[in-house]
Design a protein around this motif. Structure first.
Motif, PDB file in Angstrom:
ATOM      1  N   PHE A 197     -20.654   1.062 -20.731  1.00  0.00           N
ATOM      2  CA  PHE A 197     -20.666   1.179 -22.193  1.00  0.00           C
ATOM      3  C   PHE A 197     -19.305   0.787 -22.770  1.00  0.00           C
ATOM      4  O   PHE A 197     -19.217   0.021 -23.731  1.00  0.00           O
ATOM      5  CB  PHE A 197     -21.031   2.610 -22.601  1.00  0.00           C
ATOM      6  N   ALA A 198     -18.233   1.284 -22.158  1.00  0.00           N
ATOM      7  CA  ALA A 198     -16.878   0.974 -22.626  1.00  0.00           C
ATOM      8  C   ALA A 198     -16.590  -0.526 -22.528  1.00  0.00           C
ATOM      9  O   ALA A 198     -15.967  -1.100 -23.433  1.00  0.00           O
ATOM     10  CB  ALA A 198     -15.859   1.774 -21.827  1.00  0.00           C
ATOM     11  N   GLN A 199     -17.060  -1.165 -21.460  1.00  0.00           N
ATOM     12  CA  GLN A 199     -16.834  -2.608 -21.304  1.00  0.00           C
ATOM     13  C   GLN A 199     -17.614  -3.409 -22.343  1.00  0.00           C
ATOM     14  O   GLN A 199     -17.107  -4.387 -22.901  1.00  0.00           O
ATOM     15  CB  GLN A 199     -17.200  -3.059 -19.887  1.00  0.00           C
ATOM     16  N   TRP A 200     -18.850  -3.011 -22.622  1.00  0.00           N
ATOM     17  CA  TRP A 200     -19.640  -3.698 -23.642  1.00  0.00           C
ATOM     18  C   TRP A 200     -19.010  -3.524 -25.025  1.00  0.00           C
ATOM     19  O   TRP A 200     -19.066  -4.439 -25.844  1.00  0.00           O
ATOM     20  CB  TRP A 200     -21.078  -3.200 -23.653  1.00  0.00           C
ATOM     21  N   GLN A 201     -18.423  -2.382 -25.295  1.00  0.00           N
ATOM     22  CA  GLN A 201     -17.771  -2.162 -26.591  1.00  0.00           C
ATOM     23  C   GLN A 201     -16.673  -3.190 -26.839  1.00  0.00           C
ATOM     24  O   GLN A 201     -16.421  -3.550 -27.974  1.00  0.00           O
ATOM     25  CB  GLN A 201     -17.175  -0.762 -26.663  1.00  0.00           C
ATOM     26  N   LYS A 202     -16.028  -3.636 -25.798  1.00  0.00           N
ATOM     27  CA  LYS A 202     -14.964  -4.632 -25.927  1.00  0.00           C
ATOM     28  C   LYS A 202     -15.504  -6.032 -26.216  1.00  0.00           C
ATOM     29  O   LYS A 202     -14.776  -6.892 -26.680  1.00  0.00           O
ATOM     30  CB  LYS A 202     -14.122  -4.684 -24.650  1.00  0.00           C
ATOM     31  N   LEU A 203     -16.798  -6.257 -25.917  1.00  0.00           N
ATOM     32  CA  LEU A 203     -17.360  -7.601 -26.000  1.00  0.00           C
ATOM     33  C   LEU A 203     -18.222  -7.866 -27.219  1.00  0.00           C
ATOM     34  O   LEU A 203     -18.530  -9.016 -27.509  1.00  0.00           O
ATOM     35  CB  LEU A 203     -18.191  -7.893 -24.746  1.00  0.00           C
ATOM     36  N   VAL A 204     -18.656  -6.816 -27.906  1.00  0.00           N
ATOM     37  CA  VAL A 204     -19.528  -7.023 -29.067  1.00  0.00           C
ATOM     38  C   VAL A 204     -18.832  -6.546 -30.333  1.00  0.00           C
ATOM     39  O   VAL A 204     -17.932  -5.710 -30.303  1.00  0.00           O
ATOM     40  CB  VAL A 204     -20.885  -6.310 -28.913  1.00  0.00           C
ATOM     41  N   LYS A 205     -19.277  -7.089 -31.450  1.00  0.00           N
ATOM     42  CA  LYS A 205     -18.755  -6.698 -32.750  1.00  0.00           C
ATOM     43  C   LYS A 205     -19.055  -5.214 -32.987  1.00  0.00           C
ATOM     44  O   LYS A 205     -20.141  -4.734 -32.631  1.00  0.00           O
ATOM     45  CB  LYS A 205     -19.433  -7.550 -33.823  1.00  0.00           C
ATOM     46  N   PRO A 210     -20.512  -8.803 -18.911  1.00  0.00           N
ATOM     47  CA  PRO A 210     -19.944 -10.007 -18.294  1.00  0.00           C
ATOM     48  C   PRO A 210     -18.419  -9.994 -18.372  1.00  0.00           C
ATOM     49  O   PRO A 210     -17.841  -9.417 -19.284  1.00  0.00           O
ATOM     50  CB  PRO A 210     -20.537 -11.154 -19.117  1.00  0.00           C
ATOM     51  N   ARG A 211     -17.781 -10.635 -17.428  1.00  0.00           N
ATOM     52  CA  ARG A 211     -16.317 -10.629 -17.372  1.00  0.00           C
ATOM     53  C   ARG A 211     -15.690 -11.819 -18.081  1.00  0.00           C
ATOM     54  O   ARG A 211     -14.523 -11.761 -18.431  1.00  0.00           O
ATOM     55  CB  ARG A 211     -15.861 -10.627 -15.919  1.00  0.00           C
ATOM     56  N   THR A 212     -16.443 -12.890 -18.241  1.00  0.00           N
ATOM     57  CA  THR A 212     -15.842 -14.127 -18.722  1.00  0.00           C
ATOM     58  C   THR A 212     -16.343 -14.589 -20.079  1.00  0.00           C
ATOM     59  O   THR A 212     -16.090 -15.723 -20.472  1.00  0.00           O
ATOM     60  CB  THR A 212     -16.083 -15.259 -17.710  1.00  0.00           C
ATOM     61  N   MET A 213     -17.054 -13.758 -20.812  1.00  0.00           N
ATOM     62  CA  MET A 213     -17.547 -14.187 -22.124  1.00  0.00           C
ATOM     63  C   MET A 213     -17.529 -13.027 -23.111  1.00  0.00           C
ATOM     64  O   MET A 213     -17.441 -11.865 -22.720  1.00  0.00           O
ATOM     65  CB  MET A 213     -18.942 -14.780 -22.026  1.00  0.00           C
ATOM     66  N   LYS A 214     -17.618 -13.372 -24.381  1.00  0.00           N
ATOM     67  CA  LYS A 214     -17.671 -12.384 -25.447  1.00  0.00           C
ATOM     68  C   LYS A 214     -18.844 -12.745 -26.343  1.00  0.00           C
ATOM     69  O   LYS A 214     -19.113 -13.923 -26.579  1.00  0.00           O
ATOM     70  CB  LYS A 214     -16.366 -12.399 -26.238  1.00  0.00           C
ATOM     71  N   ALA A 215     -19.550 -11.739 -26.848  1.00  0.00           N
ATOM     72  CA  ALA A 215     -20.721 -11.981 -27.685  1.00  0.00           C
ATOM     73  C   ALA A 215     -20.297 -12.471 -29.064  1.00  0.00           C
ATOM     74  O   ALA A 215     -19.280 -12.038 -29.608  1.00  0.00           O
ATOM     75  CB  ALA A 215     -21.543 -10.706 -27.816  1.00  0.00           C
TER      76      ALA A 215
END
Length: 86
Positions: free
Chosen positions: A53-61, A14-19
Motif C-alpha cells: 500500500f505504501a509503495q502504491w501511494q508513491k506511484l499514484v496521484k 511496479p519499480r520502474t514506472m509511475k501511474a
C-alpha cells in the motif's frame, strides 16, 4: 479515468514506472485474514500488504488509490460475518 485492480501477482507496485494522473488503482487484499484489521501487522501477510500500500501511494496521484475489500465469508456465504471491529 482508467481503473485497474491490483491483487495476487499484481498487488506489488511496479519499480520502474509511475501511474498517470488519470489512473486509479484498487488494491484488493483478498488473501488477508478478516479477523484482524488490515492496519494490524500481525499476521505477517498484513505487514506485506501495508508495504505494498505504501509503495502504491508513491506511484499514484493522491486520491487515486482505493481498497477493494472482499467483505465475505468464503467458507460459507450464508453464515453471518461479524467484522465491524476490522
Amino acid at each position: 479515468r482508467v481503473a485497474t485492480l491490483a491483487y495476487w501477482s499484481t498487488r506489488h507496485a511496479p519499480r520502474t514506472m509511475k501511474a498517470r494522473d488519470n489512473v486509479v488503482v484498487m488494491l484488493c487484499p483478498i488473501e488477508l485474514s478478516r479477523t484482524e484489521p488490515i492496519s494490524d501487522p500481525n499476521p505477517p501477510e498484513h505487514a506485506q500488504w501495508q508495504e505494498d500500500f505504501a509503495q502504491w501511494q508513491k506511484l499514484v496521484k493522491p486520491g487515486n488509490l482505493y481498497v477493494w475489500w472482499y467483505n465475505s465469508n468464503y467458507e460459507d456465504f450464508y453464515l453471518p460475518f461479524p467484522n465491524l471491529h476490522t
